[in-house]
Design a protein around this motif. Sequence first.
Motif, PDB file in Angstrom:
ATOM      1  N   ASN A 120      27.229  38.715  41.466  1.00  0.00           N
ATOM      2  CA  ASN A 120      27.185  39.237  42.860  1.00  0.00           C
ATOM      3  C   ASN A 120      26.391  38.379  43.897  1.00  0.00           C
ATOM      4  O   ASN A 120      25.878  38.731  44.634  1.00  0.00           O
ATOM      5  N   GLY A 121      26.358  36.995  43.351  1.00  0.00           N
ATOM      6  CA  GLY A 121      25.694  36.397  44.326  1.00  0.00           C
ATOM      7  C   GLY A 121      26.267  35.559  45.385  1.00  0.00           C
ATOM      8  O   GLY A 121      27.391  36.214  45.973  1.00  0.00           O
ATOM      9  N   GLY A 122      25.820  34.658  45.801  1.00  0.00           N
ATOM     10  CA  GLY A 122      26.552  34.124  47.177  1.00  0.00           C
ATOM     11  C   GLY A 122      27.933  33.726  47.086  1.00  0.00           C
ATOM     12  O   GLY A 122      28.613  33.277  48.255  1.00  0.00           O
ATOM     13  N   GLY A 123      28.527  33.371  45.951  1.00  0.00           N
ATOM     14  CA  GLY A 123      29.664  32.729  45.785  1.00  0.00           C
ATOM     15  C   GLY A 123      29.881  31.169  45.949  1.00  0.00           C
ATOM     16  O   GLY A 123      28.859  30.421  46.408  1.00  0.00           O
ATOM     17  N   GLY A 145      30.429  37.077  45.745  1.00  0.00           N
ATOM     18  CA  GLY A 145      30.103  36.696  44.107  1.00  0.00           C
ATOM     19  C   GLY A 145      31.276  35.869  43.746  1.00  0.00           C
ATOM     20  O   GLY A 145      32.287  35.365  44.256  1.00  0.00           O
ATOM     21  N   THR A 146      31.122  35.405  42.343  1.00  0.00           N
ATOM     22  CA  THR A 146      32.072  34.834  41.573  1.00  0.00           C
ATOM     23  C   THR A 146      32.378  35.347  40.414  1.00  0.00           C
ATOM     24  O   THR A 146      31.594  36.069  39.770  1.00  0.00           O
ATOM     25  N   LEU A 147      33.573  34.997  40.062  1.00  0.00           N
ATOM     26  CA  LEU A 147      34.286  35.673  38.657  1.00  0.00           C
ATOM     27  C   LEU A 147      35.121  34.644  37.920  1.00  0.00           C
ATOM     28  O   LEU A 147      35.944  33.994  38.553  1.00  0.00           O
ATOM     29  N   VAL A 148      34.932  34.570  36.706  1.00  0.00           N
ATOM     30  CA  VAL A 148      35.646  33.716  36.020  1.00  0.00           C
ATOM     31  C   VAL A 148      36.158  34.569  34.815  1.00  0.00           C
ATOM     32  O   VAL A 148      35.334  35.133  33.988  1.00  0.00           O
ATOM     33  N   PHE A 160      46.968  40.808  29.759  1.00  0.00           N
ATOM     34  CA  PHE A 160      45.879  41.803  29.400  1.00  0.00           C
ATOM     35  C   PHE A 160      45.508  42.499  30.824  1.00  0.00           C
ATOM     36  O   PHE A 160      45.246  41.805  31.775  1.00  0.00           O
ATOM     37  N   SER A 161      45.530  43.656  30.959  1.00  0.00           N
ATOM     38  CA  SER A 161      45.047  44.550  32.058  1.00  0.00           C
ATOM     39  C   SER A 161      43.653  45.079  31.842  1.00  0.00           C
ATOM     40  O   SER A 161      43.405  45.894  31.170  1.00  0.00           O
ATOM     41  N   SER A 162      42.613  44.368  32.935  1.00  0.00           N
ATOM     42  CA  SER A 162      41.298  44.899  32.654  1.00  0.00           C
ATOM     43  C   SER A 162      41.002  46.223  32.803  1.00  0.00           C
ATOM     44  O   SER A 162      41.587  46.953  33.660  1.00  0.00           O
ATOM     45  N   ARG A 163      40.259  47.099  32.106  1.00  0.00           N
ATOM     46  CA  ARG A 163      39.768  48.125  32.217  1.00  0.00           C
ATOM     47  C   ARG A 163      38.201  48.323  32.643  1.00  0.00           C
ATOM     48  O   ARG A 163      37.586  49.250  32.774  1.00  0.00           O
ATOM     49  N   MET A 164      37.433  46.970  32.688  1.00  0.00           N
ATOM     50  CA  MET A 164      36.070  46.897  32.892  1.00  0.00           C
ATOM     51  C   MET A 164      35.835  46.811  34.403  1.00  0.00           C
ATOM     52  O   MET A 164      36.444  46.166  35.048  1.00  0.00           O
ATOM     53  N   PRO A 165      34.700  47.140  34.783  1.00  0.00           N
ATOM     54  CA  PRO A 165      34.132  47.006  36.085  1.00  0.00           C
ATOM     55  C   PRO A 165      33.599  45.567  36.232  1.00  0.00           C
ATOM     56  O   PRO A 165      33.672  44.752  35.356  1.00  0.00           O
ATOM     57  N   GLN A 166      33.632  45.115  37.428  1.00  0.00           N
ATOM     58  CA  GLN A 166      32.939  43.447  37.751  1.00  0.00           C
ATOM     59  C   GLN A 166      32.061  43.800  38.738  1.00  0.00           C
ATOM     60  O   GLN A 166      31.718  44.704  39.569  1.00  0.00           O
ATOM     61  N   ALA A 167      31.169  42.669  38.526  1.00  0.00           N
ATOM     62  CA  ALA A 167      29.930  42.532  39.501  1.00  0.00           C
ATOM     63  C   ALA A 167      30.566  42.291  40.841  1.00  0.00           C
ATOM     64  O   ALA A 167      29.732  42.627  41.685  1.00  0.00           O
ATOM     65  N   THR A 168      31.615  41.781  41.110  1.00  0.00           N
ATOM     66  CA  THR A 168      32.040  41.131  42.296  1.00  0.00           C
ATOM     67  C   THR A 168      33.305  41.393  42.740  1.00  0.00           C
ATOM     68  O   THR A 168      34.079  41.612  41.654  1.00  0.00           O
TER      69      THR A 168
END
Length: 365
Positions: free
Chosen positions: A300-303, A340-343, A350-358
């Motif tokens: 959840n940073g500046g991206g 934020g950034t996500l990789v 696959f369909s994600s079921r998990m939360p993400q920070a951003t």
Amino acid sequence: MIYPVDKLEDAQTLAQAIVNTIPEPFLVLDDRFRVLSASRAFYSTFRVDPEQTAGCLLYALGDGQWDIPALRLLLETIIPQKTSMDGFEVEHDFPNLGRRTMLLNARKVIYDNNPSSTILLAFMDVTARRAIERERAELLVQAEELLRQKEILLQEMQHRVANSLQIIASILLLKARAVTSLETRQHLQDAHQRVMSVAAVQSHLHSSGGIDQIEVSSYLSKLCSSLGSSMIGETQPIEIRVMAEDGKIASDKAVSIGLIVTELVLNAIKYAFPTHRAGALVLVTYEINASDWKLVVSDNGGGKIIRDPAMAKGGLGTAIVEALVKQLDGTMEFTSGASGTLVSITHATFSSRMPQATAPATTVN
């Protein structure tokens, strides 16, 4: 239809025919252990003369070759008490045969109108079987010893690899401190961090006992914990959180995933929070659906706003991750924005079921 046997001679002929039909050596003894009848297999196996066998005491047959203490125990002690015995094993050196292992099956026959009794004694040569069993047991012992030596060798190799990585990392750090060029120093520091990443992965796999299947949740948790303790400074506290579903992965796959997570987490620690940010979070999630899986590292940073397409290719770290993703037969997506950034690395659909920070806004594949 059963035909009765009226004459004693006929009954004896029938009994002898039955005895001769038995493929294994077979004896019929009276209650004084004298031979009443013997099968052809008995004569051919132990090479005794039929004329010197009938009516002879069993212990005197073949110059005393059957005067065996274990056989006396069977006939004189066990059979009178139990009337039958199966699988009584005798090992003995027989003339013209050598050492043989025999299984003896004995039955005592008691008649209603006759005080005397007979003993039926069958022999089974299990010498070859026992030799095979001993050979298998020896091979098993040898295999266990080879496995033990392999484990010792593997532990020694892991120990030497760990020491070598530490030495390389120390040399790189010393060189980084000695050079005057900022660019060269940065490259050496990056190389040092990557060597430490490999050392961290190797250390966690070693702590798992060198097994083929690694518990992914504890593996990623320990890996990220050590990364956080060694890389996060006091000026910018960053929480590294792992959410992984229960499951195991092959050790070779665990190495690749561990290196990917290490590279992405270190990248987030270094670049996602250039200024102090309350609640700074790097979230690592791993989901499993049968043979499919999904790995996501988000912050959840500046991206990282990508304006130049050439910058999207990244540096050495990106090249390492892309090579590992390809090795795992996966696909990688990179998204970045002000929040934020996500990789994400995905194997199959696959369909994600998990939360993400951003929830980033910009996506780069």
